[in-house]
Design a protein around this motif. Sequence first.
Motif, short mmCIF file in Angstrom:
data_model
loop_
_atom_site.label_atom_id
_atom_site.label_comp_id
_atom_site.label_asym_id
_atom_site.label_seq_id
_atom_site.Cartn_x
_atom_site.Cartn_y
_atom_site.Cartn_z
N ASP A 1 -20.33 -18.80 49.19
CA ASP A 1 -18.93 -18.43 48.74
C ASP A 1 -18.33 -17.14 49.44
OD1 ASP A 1 -16.50 -17.65 47.42
OD2 ASP A 1 -17.15 -18.72 45.53
N PHE A 2 -17.90 -17.28 50.62
CA PHE A 2 -17.68 -16.06 51.18
C PHE A 2 -16.46 -15.27 50.51
CE2 PHE A 2 -19.05 -18.48 55.15
CZ PHE A 2 -19.99 -17.34 55.55
N GLU A 3 -15.67 -15.93 49.91
CA GLU A 3 -14.49 -15.29 49.00
C GLU A 3 -15.02 -14.40 47.96
OE1 GLU A 3 -10.45 -16.44 46.44
OE2 GLU A 3 -11.41 -17.63 48.02
N LYS A 4 -15.99 -15.02 47.14
CA LYS A 4 -16.60 -14.40 46.06
C LYS A 4 -17.87 -13.51 46.36
CE LYS A 4 -14.87 -17.66 42.51
NZ LYS A 4 -15.29 -18.46 41.25
N ARG A 5 -18.27 -13.58 47.81
CA ARG A 5 -19.27 -12.84 48.05
C ARG A 5 -20.81 -13.40 47.28
NH1 ARG A 5 -17.74 -8.07 51.08
NH2 ARG A 5 -19.69 -6.94 50.42
N ILE A 6 -20.86 -14.55 47.37
CA ILE A 6 -22.06 -15.18 46.54
C ILE A 6 -22.70 -16.22 47.22
CG2 ILE A 6 -22.61 -16.43 44.53
CD1 ILE A 6 -20.65 -14.88 42.84
N LEU A 7 -23.83 -16.35 47.11
CA LEU A 7 -24.95 -17.32 47.49
C LEU A 7 -25.38 -18.13 46.36
CD1 LEU A 7 -27.62 -16.35 50.32
CD2 LEU A 7 -25.50 -17.96 50.52
N HIS A 8 -25.15 -19.62 46.48
CA HIS A 8 -25.55 -20.45 45.15
C HIS A 8 -26.99 -20.92 45.55
CE1 HIS A 8 -21.59 -19.99 43.43
NE2 HIS A 8 -21.05 -20.52 44.71
N ILE A 9 -28.08 -20.64 44.81
CA ILE A 9 -29.41 -21.11 45.16
C ILE A 9 -29.73 -22.15 44.33
CG2 ILE A 9 -31.70 -20.48 45.38
CD1 ILE A 9 -29.78 -18.71 47.08
N ARG A 10 -29.77 -23.41 44.86
CA ARG A 10 -29.88 -24.62 44.29
C ARG A 10 -30.89 -25.50 44.61
NH1 ARG A 10 -26.96 -21.85 41.80
NH2 ARG A 10 -24.99 -21.76 40.82
N ARG A 11 -31.64 -25.26 45.65
CA ARG A 11 -32.75 -25.93 46.04
C ARG A 11 -33.83 -25.20 46.95
NH1 ARG A 11 -28.74 -26.28 49.18
NH2 ARG A 11 -27.40 -27.42 47.56
N ALA B 1 -47.33 -35.51 55.58
CA ALA B 1 -46.37 -36.59 55.31
C ALA B 1 -45.54 -36.77 56.41
CB ALA B 1 -45.94 -36.55 53.67
N GLY B 2 -45.48 -35.90 57.29
CA GLY B 2 -44.54 -36.00 58.28
C GLY B 2 -43.04 -35.91 57.89
N ARG B 3 -42.44 -35.37 57.09
CA ARG B 3 -41.17 -35.16 56.33
C ARG B 3 -40.73 -34.14 55.54
NH1 ARG B 3 -41.39 -36.36 50.96
NH2 ARG B 3 -42.99 -37.31 49.89
N TRP B 4 -39.63 -33.72 55.51
CA TRP B 4 -38.94 -32.67 54.59
C TRP B 4 -39.07 -32.91 53.28
CZ3 TRP B 4 -38.52 -27.97 56.23
CH2 TRP B 4 -38.25 -27.66 57.68
N SER B 5 -39.36 -32.16 52.48
CA SER B 5 -39.41 -32.23 50.97
C SER B 5 -38.27 -31.49 50.50
CB SER B 5 -40.80 -31.91 50.29
OG SER B 5 -40.63 -31.89 48.97
N ILE B 6 -37.31 -31.72 49.66
CA ILE B 6 -36.18 -31.24 49.04
C ILE B 6 -36.42 -30.93 47.56
CG2 ILE B 6 -33.76 -30.66 49.00
CD1 ILE B 6 -33.50 -32.00 51.81
N GLY B 7 -36.47 -29.99 46.95
CA GLY B 7 -36.45 -30.06 45.48
C GLY B 7 -35.75 -28.93 44.96
N GLU B 8 -36.17 -28.91 43.49
CA GLU B 8 -35.07 -27.62 42.67
C GLU B 8 -36.21 -26.50 42.97
OE1 GLU B 8 -35.38 -29.00 38.78
OE2 GLU B 8 -34.02 -30.38 38.93
N PRO B 9 -35.71 -25.29 42.95
CA PRO B 9 -36.22 -24.24 43.20
C PRO B 9 -37.28 -23.92 42.11
CG PRO B 9 -33.76 -23.84 42.89
CD PRO B 9 -33.96 -25.31 42.53
N LYS B 10 -38.28 -22.64 42.24
CA LYS B 10 -39.24 -22.82 41.80
C LYS B 10 -39.47 -22.81 40.17
CE LYS B 10 -43.53 -19.57 42.12
NZ LYS B 10 -44.01 -18.46 42.71
N THR B 11 -38.70 -22.19 39.72
CA THR B 11 -38.57 -22.36 38.04
C THR B 11 -37.14 -22.41 37.76
OG1 THR B 11 -38.16 -19.53 37.96
CG2 THR B 11 -40.21 -20.62 37.85
N LYS B 12 -36.54 -22.42 36.38
CA LYS B 12 -35.18 -22.68 36.18
C LYS B 12 -34.65 -21.04 36.38
CE LYS B 12 -35.95 -21.24 31.32
NZ LYS B 12 -35.90 -21.62 29.81
N ASN B 13 -35.22 -20.22 36.30
CA ASN B 13 -34.49 -18.86 36.79
C ASN B 13 -34.27 -18.57 38.07
OD1 ASN B 13 -36.32 -18.30 34.11
ND2 ASN B 13 -34.77 -16.88 34.07
N SER B 14 -35.00 -19.46 38.94
CA SER B 14 -34.62 -19.38 40.28
C SER B 14 -33.43 -20.13 40.60
CB SER B 14 -35.84 -20.15 41.01
OG SER B 14 -37.14 -19.51 40.67
#
Length: 329
Positions: A172-182, A190-203
């Motif tokens: 968000d360039f306007e609010k100058r924020i990065l949303h960390i969601r994954r 396995a030869g593939r990308w793994s996409i998941g939730e951040p390390k903990t709920k606080n992450s």
Amino acid sequence: MGNDLKGQEQENITSLEAHTADTWYYYWIENIKGKNIRFNTKRNYNERYKRNISPSIGNMLLREIKPLHCQTVLNQMASRYSNSVIEQTRLVMRMMFDSAVENELLAKNPVTKSVKCTGGKKAKTMRALTIEEQKLFLKTIKGTSSYNQYALLLQTGLRTGEMIGLRWTDVDFEKRILHIRRTMEYQHSAGRWSIGEPKTKNSVRDVPLTQEAINILKNQKEKLLSQNICSTEFSDHVFLCKNGTPTTNSTYDSKLFYYCDKVGIERFSMHVLRHTFATRCIEGGMRPKTLQMILGHSNIGVTMNLYVHVTDEEKAKEVRSIEKKLKIL
């Protein structure tokens, strides 16, 4: 070994007589615990089991395993591993035997309170780059294909997987924020990308952006536009190779080692960039609680003990700042 045992485990799971530590562990990690933990965590548990637990008690029947056998596992690690690794091994044993008790395969858990780490190597102190090293490093990598990635970590303190998983919809360039969601990691096995939730709920958090971070991200957007990358499943990702895919975690570390050798400073890993960000924040006067939220830690003790390095220069400066208050006479 685990793959060979799977069929046997499925057939004999209700038979106490058939259960060794090995057969139970592989059933537990695949069918019970493994379904609720992150890929990295499962990998770490498997490493501790295969390297340290199985060689000692793997062939023993569950009912024959006593506290002294579990203690032996930890004792055998004392001269070669850090306290944290030994404690993780204890945790794996305790959890797998707790589950065996819950499933009425054991009467009680052999990992009692008396079974604990009695030694172990002192863990290495995680380093942070000095200001001089940081300047030299950034100067050396300026103009390279990974400059924006490394520079952004030094401005935000993101974990490597969080940076790789960034999408433009998170910026968000306007609010100058990065949303960390994954978080995102390449699974070589396995030869593939793994996409998941951040390390903990606080992450899962919003990270405020400095002007320098905004400049880095805008530069990255222009870079991608100039490369005319073909549309792929990763088109919305912030950091991509020329072929339109993300760079693997291990490649970032390998490049770091190359740059360290080139500039003549001690090699360091990607995580050191996160430590360095935290150290600069504390040096700049940021409150530890604020830093905790930016880094995504659930415990402020982790923030202070692991990620903040106070240099001798900083300690001397702090004492000078209160010198008059200390002089009573």
